[in-house]
Every structure is written in C-alpha cells, then in structure tokens.
Design a protein around this motif. Structure first.
Motif, PDB file in Angstrom:
ATOM      1  N   GLU A 113       0.841  -1.195   0.000  1.00 52.47           N
ATOM      2  CA  GLU A 113       0.000   0.000   0.000  1.00 52.47           C
ATOM      3  C   GLU A 113       0.881   1.252   0.000  1.00 52.47           C
ATOM      4  OE1 GLU A 113      -3.339   0.261  -0.353  1.00 52.47           O
ATOM      5  OE2 GLU A 113      -3.244  -1.905  -0.673  1.00 52.47           O
ATOM      6  N   SER A 114       0.420   2.267  -0.686  1.00 54.44           N
ATOM      7  CA  SER A 114       1.142   3.531  -0.726  1.00 54.44           C
ATOM      8  C   SER A 114       0.738   4.397   0.458  1.00 54.44           C
ATOM      9  CB  SER A 114       0.828   4.290  -2.014  1.00 54.44           C
ATOM     10  OG  SER A 114       1.378   3.635  -3.110  1.00 54.44           O
ATOM     11  N   ASP A 115       1.675   5.100   1.017  1.00 54.50           N
ATOM     12  CA  ASP A 115       1.415   6.099   2.042  1.00 54.50           C
ATOM     13  C   ASP A 115       0.831   7.311   1.312  1.00 54.50           C
ATOM     14  OD1 ASP A 115       1.466   8.107   3.920  1.00 54.50           O
ATOM     15  OD2 ASP A 115       3.578   7.852   4.445  1.00 54.50           O
ATOM     16  N   PRO A 116      -0.332   7.824   1.750  1.00 52.60           N
ATOM     17  CA  PRO A 116      -0.929   8.962   1.035  1.00 52.60           C
ATOM     18  C   PRO A 116       0.025  10.145   0.849  1.00 52.60           C
ATOM     19  CG  PRO A 116      -2.468   8.089   2.644  1.00 52.60           C
ATOM     20  CD  PRO A 116      -1.153   7.363   2.865  1.00 52.60           C
ATOM     21  N   GLY A 117       0.959  10.319   1.765  1.00 52.36           N
ATOM     22  CA  GLY A 117       1.927  11.404   1.620  1.00 52.36           C
ATOM     23  C   GLY A 117       2.916  11.176   0.495  1.00 52.36           C
ATOM     24  N   GLU A 118       3.086   9.910   0.084  1.00 46.68           N
ATOM     25  CA  GLU A 118       4.023   9.586  -1.005  1.00 46.68           C
ATOM     26  C   GLU A 118       3.391   9.750  -2.379  1.00 46.68           C
ATOM     27  OE1 GLU A 118       6.912   6.080   0.502  1.00 46.68           O
ATOM     28  OE2 GLU A 118       4.877   5.481  -0.010  1.00 46.68           O
ATOM     29  N   ILE A 119       2.071   9.751  -2.422  1.00 43.72           N
ATOM     30  CA  ILE A 119       1.383   9.760  -3.713  1.00 43.72           C
ATOM     31  C   ILE A 119       1.424  11.168  -4.305  1.00 43.72           C
ATOM     32  CG2 ILE A 119      -0.808   9.370  -4.893  1.00 43.72           C
ATOM     33  CD1 ILE A 119      -1.492   7.396  -2.634  1.00 43.72           C
ATOM     34  N   PRO A 120       1.986  11.287  -5.497  1.00 47.17           N
ATOM     35  CA  PRO A 120       1.976  12.601  -6.148  1.00 47.17           C
ATOM     36  C   PRO A 120       0.537  12.969  -6.532  1.00 47.17           C
ATOM     37  CG  PRO A 120       2.868  10.929  -7.605  1.00 47.17           C
ATOM     38  CD  PRO A 120       2.612  10.263  -6.281  1.00 47.17           C
ATOM     39  N   SER A 121       0.359  14.093  -7.100  1.00 44.75           N
ATOM     40  CA  SER A 121      -0.971  14.559  -7.488  1.00 44.75           C
ATOM     41  C   SER A 121      -1.451  13.784  -8.717  1.00 44.75           C
ATOM     42  CB  SER A 121      -0.929  16.054  -7.763  1.00 44.75           C
ATOM     43  OG  SER A 121      -2.208  16.518  -8.091  1.00 44.75           O
ATOM     44  N   ILE A 122      -1.834  12.537  -8.489  1.00 46.94           N
ATOM     45  CA  ILE A 122      -2.194  11.650  -9.599  1.00 46.94           C
ATOM     46  C   ILE A 122      -3.441  12.119 -10.351  1.00 46.94           C
ATOM     47  CG2 ILE A 122      -2.945   9.306 -10.175  1.00 46.94           C
ATOM     48  CD1 ILE A 122      -0.886   8.380  -8.041  1.00 46.94           C
ATOM     49  N   PRO A 123      -4.547  12.486  -9.670  1.00 48.62           N
ATOM     50  CA  PRO A 123      -5.701  12.953 -10.452  1.00 48.62           C
ATOM     51  C   PRO A 123      -5.377  14.132 -11.359  1.00 48.62           C
ATOM     52  CG  PRO A 123      -6.386  12.416  -8.235  1.00 48.62           C
ATOM     53  CD  PRO A 123      -4.866  12.353  -8.256  1.00 48.62           C
ATOM     54  N   GLU A 124      -4.542  15.066 -10.899  1.00 48.88           N
ATOM     55  CA  GLU A 124      -4.140  16.188 -11.757  1.00 48.88           C
ATOM     56  C   GLU A 124      -3.342  15.692 -12.947  1.00 48.88           C
ATOM     57  OE1 GLU A 124      -2.254  19.568  -9.967  1.00 48.88           O
ATOM     58  OE2 GLU A 124      -3.569  19.426  -8.220  1.00 48.88           O
ATOM     59  N   THR A 125      -2.429  14.756 -12.692  1.00 49.31           N
ATOM     60  CA  THR A 125      -1.600  14.197 -13.761  1.00 49.31           C
ATOM     61  C   THR A 125      -2.460  13.496 -14.808  1.00 49.31           C
ATOM     62  OG1 THR A 125       0.177  13.875 -12.168  1.00 49.31           O
ATOM     63  CG2 THR A 125       0.353  12.673 -14.240  1.00 49.31           C
ATOM     64  N   LEU A 126      -3.571  12.878 -14.353  1.00 49.60           N
ATOM     65  CA  LEU A 126      -4.469  12.161 -15.265  1.00 49.60           C
ATOM     66  C   LEU A 126      -5.664  13.028 -15.674  1.00 49.60           C
ATOM     67  CD1 LEU A 126      -4.462   8.635 -13.585  1.00 49.60           C
ATOM     68  CD2 LEU A 126      -3.174   9.390 -15.582  1.00 49.60           C
ATOM     69  N   ASN A 127      -5.455  14.336 -15.686  1.00 55.03           N
ATOM     70  CA  ASN A 127      -6.488  15.296 -16.106  1.00 55.03           C
ATOM     71  C   ASN A 127      -7.779  15.158 -15.307  1.00 55.03           C
ATOM     72  OD1 ASN A 127      -4.833  16.449 -18.095  1.00 55.03           O
ATOM     73  ND2 ASN A 127      -5.357  14.812 -19.520  1.00 55.03           N
ATOM     74  N   GLY A 128      -7.667  14.987 -13.997  1.00 53.63           N
ATOM     75  CA  GLY A 128      -8.835  14.935 -13.128  1.00 53.63           C
ATOM     76  C   GLY A 128      -9.544  13.593 -13.079  1.00 53.63           C
ATOM     77  N   ALA A 129      -8.970  12.569 -13.653  1.00 52.18           N
ATOM     78  CA  ALA A 129      -9.612  11.245 -13.678  1.00 52.18           C
ATOM     79  C   ALA A 129      -9.717  10.673 -12.271  1.00 52.18           C
ATOM     80  CB  ALA A 129      -8.801  10.299 -14.551  1.00 52.18           C
ATOM     81  N   SER A 130     -10.767   9.922 -12.049  1.00 61.55           N
ATOM     82  CA  SER A 130     -10.945   9.247 -10.761  1.00 61.55           C
ATOM     83  C   SER A 130     -10.022   8.045 -10.690  1.00 61.55           C
ATOM     84  CB  SER A 130     -12.392   8.780 -10.604  1.00 61.55           C
ATOM     85  OG  SER A 130     -13.250   9.895 -10.616  1.00 61.55           O
ATOM     86  N   VAL A 131      -9.501   7.816  -9.482  1.00 63.75           N
ATOM     87  CA  VAL A 131      -8.578   6.711  -9.262  1.00 63.75           C
ATOM     88  C   VAL A 131      -9.191   5.765  -8.242  1.00 63.75           C
ATOM     89  CG1 VAL A 131      -6.290   6.118  -8.379  1.00 63.75           C
ATOM     90  CG2 VAL A 131      -6.582   8.129  -9.826  1.00 63.75           C
ATOM     91  N   ILE A 132      -9.177   4.475  -8.517  1.00 65.58           N
ATOM     92  CA  ILE A 132      -9.715   3.470  -7.600  1.00 65.58           C
ATOM     93  C   ILE A 132      -8.706   3.126  -6.523  1.00 65.58           C
ATOM     94  CG2 ILE A 132     -10.474   1.072  -7.407  1.00 65.58           C
ATOM     95  CD1 ILE A 132     -11.635   1.330 -10.214  1.00 65.58           C
ATOM     96  N   ASN A 133      -7.446   2.921  -6.919  1.00 69.89           N
ATOM     97  CA  ASN A 133      -6.436   2.458  -5.970  1.00 69.89           C
ATOM     98  C   ASN A 133      -5.048   2.867  -6.447  1.00 69.89           C
ATOM     99  OD1 ASN A 133      -5.309   1.100  -3.794  1.00 69.89           O
ATOM    100  ND2 ASN A 133      -5.388  -0.893  -4.780  1.00 69.89           N
ATOM    101  N   VAL A 134      -4.171   3.134  -5.471  1.00 69.87           N
ATOM    102  CA  VAL A 134      -2.770   3.406  -5.772  1.00 69.87           C
ATOM    103  C   VAL A 134      -1.936   2.524  -4.849  1.00 69.87           C
ATOM    104  CG1 VAL A 134      -0.921   5.109  -5.830  1.00 69.87           C
ATOM    105  CG2 VAL A 134      -3.251   5.793  -6.428  1.00 69.87           C
ATOM    106  N   THR A 135      -1.066   1.721  -5.447  1.00 67.28           N
ATOM    107  CA  THR A 135      -0.154   0.884  -4.672  1.00 67.28           C
ATOM    108  C   THR A 135       1.269   1.212  -5.098  1.00 67.28           C
ATOM    109  OG1 THR A 135      -0.409  -0.897  -6.288  1.00 67.28           O
ATOM    110  CG2 THR A 135      -1.784  -1.013  -4.311  1.00 67.28           C
TER     111      THR A 135
END
Length: 195
Positions: free
Chosen positions: A155-177
């Motif tokens: 599992e990813s620590d939320p603090g480690e996760i970059p701004s993924i929705p912004e990177t994916l043009n606002g797309a919804s994300v189900i899970n980040v590992t």
C-alpha cells in the motif's frame, strides 16, 4: 570498442502489422563480441526508440539461454516486457534457436519465452513458423508467451502519492499501490477512463 558488424532488427511488439504496436530494437552480439556499457548506451541513443535490447548467448543446446539487457536512449533499465518479446521474436523468427523455450538471464532474474502453437488470435505476435509444417502443408502460426517475475506490491502512504488525479487530467482513481522494491506507483483508474 565494437568494430564488427552487429545483427539487429527493429521489431514492433504487440502487433502483426508493420509500423504499429510498440517498437524495440534488438541487437544480437555474436560469441566473442565484446562491448562495454557506454557502447550499448550509444547504440540505444542512436536508435532513439523507447528500448534497445542486447542479446549475447550464455548457454547453447536444447534449452538455450541468452544474456539480455535493455537500454533506453538515456539509461539502462532492469526490466522491459515489449523488448523481451521483441528479443524472443528475433531469435525464433530468424532461426537462431530451434526450440520452443528460450531463457533470458537478466537483472530481474531468469525470464522465459515460450513458442505457443494453435492460438488463432493474439495480442502478441502471430508468426508463420518456417520450421513447423502441418500435415496439410501449411506453415503453423505461433504466438510467444512470456513468464516474468512477480513484483511484491504494498500500500502507498498517502503522503508519497503525487498529485495523480491532476496528472491524469482529473480522472478518478480506484487504488494506488507501490512496488515494494522501488518508488514506482501503480495506479488503477476507474474502468470508464479513456487515456
């Protein structure tokens, strides 16, 4: 420095149509051919496609093994799927091996490529095998199946996760590992997402 000619090909992976799919260069370094990392990096830079695979024979015989390394135009990588597929296709299609299973010794461990007969459709390669003739005289088609190591995912620590929705043009994300042995993140977007 290399001074002899090198057998090479640019192969389009994941397609059976020229100029489609994902291209990779494959360079076969014959026995005794000595090159250094700088030379391989320069060749990869010259090809200027996502990956260049370098093959050297490690073991001959019924179950051949090849050393396999992958270089981008800027760096060596530890694992590349489409360039491994291209390397297997190169060895099988150019008659450099006469078997159905090839082993590759890599930085990520031993990988295998297996020639699989009888598959009508494939997202990999569908190749006419010049050495396998059916009873009616037609050349048999085959596909290539790869066996890769399984990577541990945590599992990813939320603090480690970059701004993924912004990177994916606002797309919804189900899970980040996260891949356990690196800082690589694996993003599972919503199924309706069209990237």
């Amino acid at each position: 420095m290399a001074t002899r000619a090198v057998r090479y090909a640019v192969i389009d992976a994941f397609t059976d149509t020229a100029f489609k799919g994902n291209p990779a260069a494959v360079c076969f370094l014959e026995d005794g051919y000595q090159v250094d990392d700088e030379w391989m990096q320069s060749v990869a830079k010259e090809f200027n496609i996502s990956e260049t695979a370098f093959l050297t024979r490690a073991v001959s015989g019924d179950n051949p093994r090849f050393n396999l390394r992958w270089f981008t135009p800027v760096d060596e990588v530890d694992l590349c799927g489409h360039a491994t597929l291209a390397a297997a296709h190169f060895l099988l299609s150019y008659g450099l091996v006469k078997c159905d299973v090839i082993e590759f010794a890599t930085k990520s461990g031993i990988l295998t490529a297996t020639k699989v007969y009888g598959i009508k459709q494939s997202t990999l390669f569908n190749v006419k095998d010049e050495n396998f003739i059916k009873s009616n005289g037609e050349k048999e088609s085959f596909s290539i199946e790869l066996n890769f190591p399984v990577c541990k995912v945590v599992e990813s620590d939320p603090g480690e996760i970059p701004s993924i929705p912004e990177t994916l043009n606002g797309a919804s994300v189900i899970n980040v590992t996260k891949r356990g042995s690196s800082d690589d993140h694996i993003v599972l977007p919503c199924p309706s997402l069209k990237l």
